[in-house]
Design a protein around this motif. Sequence first.
Motif, PDB file in Angstrom:
ATOM      1  N   SER A  60      80.474 -16.870  43.401  1.00 40.53           N
ATOM      2  CA  SER A  60      79.016 -16.768  43.324  1.00 40.53           C
ATOM      3  C   SER A  60      78.352 -17.109  44.656  1.00 40.53           C
ATOM      4  N   MET A  61      79.114 -17.588  45.617  1.00 47.48           N
ATOM      5  CA  MET A  61      78.554 -17.895  46.936  1.00 47.48           C
ATOM      6  C   MET A  61      78.553 -16.681  47.862  1.00 47.48           C
ATOM      7  N   TRP A  62      79.237 -15.603  47.495  1.00 46.24           N
ATOM      8  CA  TRP A  62      79.297 -14.417  48.358  1.00 46.24           C
ATOM      9  C   TRP A  62      77.931 -13.806  48.647  1.00 46.24           C
ATOM     10  N   PRO A  63      77.019 -13.687  47.663  1.00 43.90           N
ATOM     11  CA  PRO A  63      75.692 -13.145  48.007  1.00 43.90           C
ATOM     12  C   PRO A  63      74.973 -13.988  49.056  1.00 43.90           C
ATOM     13  N   VAL A  64      75.132 -15.302  48.999  1.00 37.76           N
ATOM     14  CA  VAL A  64      74.478 -16.179  49.973  1.00 37.76           C
ATOM     15  C   VAL A  64      75.064 -15.939  51.359  1.00 37.76           C
ATOM     16  N   ILE A  65      76.367 -15.799  51.435  1.00 36.58           N
ATOM     17  CA  ILE A  65      77.016 -15.553  52.725  1.00 36.58           C
ATOM     18  C   ILE A  65      76.558 -14.220  53.298  1.00 36.58           C
ATOM     19  N   CYS A  66      76.492 -13.199  52.453  1.00 33.94           N
ATOM     20  CA  CYS A  66      76.059 -11.872  52.921  1.00 33.94           C
ATOM     21  C   CYS A  66      74.594 -11.880  53.364  1.00 33.94           C
ATOM     22  N   LEU A  67      73.734 -12.561  52.618  1.00 36.46           N
ATOM     23  CA  LEU A  67      72.325 -12.637  53.001  1.00 36.46           C
ATOM     24  C   LEU A  67      72.140 -13.416  54.295  1.00 36.46           C
ATOM     25  N   SER A  68      72.907 -14.463  54.477  1.00 33.69           N
ATOM     26  CA  SER A  68      72.826 -15.230  55.711  1.00 33.69           C
ATOM     27  C   SER A  68      73.263 -14.385  56.908  1.00 33.69           C
ATOM     28  N   LYS A  69      74.318 -13.613  56.717  1.00 34.65           N
ATOM     29  CA  LYS A  69      74.788 -12.741  57.783  1.00 34.65           C
ATOM     30  C   LYS A  69      73.754 -11.660  58.097  1.00 34.65           C
ATOM     31  N   ARG A  70      73.113 -11.133  57.047  1.00 36.11           N
ATOM     32  CA  ARG A  70      72.080 -10.111  57.254  1.00 36.11           C
ATOM     33  C   ARG A  70      70.886 -10.681  58.016  1.00 36.11           C
ATOM     34  N   THR A  71      70.479 -11.902  57.684  1.00 38.79           N
ATOM     35  CA  THR A  71      69.375 -12.545  58.392  1.00 38.79           C
ATOM     36  C   THR A  71      69.733 -12.762  59.851  1.00 38.79           C
ATOM     37  N   ARG A  72      70.948 -13.226  60.098  1.00 40.15           N
ATOM     38  CA  ARG A  72      71.391 -13.449  61.472  1.00 40.15           C
ATOM     39  C   ARG A  72      71.406 -12.140  62.266  1.00 40.15           C
TER      40      ARG A  72
END
Length: 125
Positions: A60-72
């Motif tokens: 369930s942490m994968w969406p957070v990791i992907c969103l963080s990468k997208r923001t970066r």
Amino acid sequence: FGLSNKFEAEFPSSLTGKVAPEEFKASISRVNSCLKKNLPVNVRWLLCGCLCCCCTLGCSMWPVICLSKRTRRSIEKLLEWENNRLYHKLCLHWRLSKRKCETNNMMEYVILIEFLPKTPIFRPD
């Protein structure tokens, strides 16, 4: 994930005479507005991911990791646009860099402003 929610808009003294303070503040405000737009979504997914982490074995942490990468990536694209628009002409280069925090062992992202060497201009014969 190392991204802060806001970068300081205080004009650094090392840029005096190189960049107008208004241009610097406008660039920082563009970056901060990008962070402000993406932060609430990231926080919601982080809370949801933490609540469901035990049931999903961490998936369930994968969406957070992907969103963080997208923001970066969006901030890096914005800085690249700023460099091409203004700062490369002034022999400056802005980039997002990861470094270790001074107070603890965690990593954080900071904006580095590097001075580029001036390109030599040769006179025609």
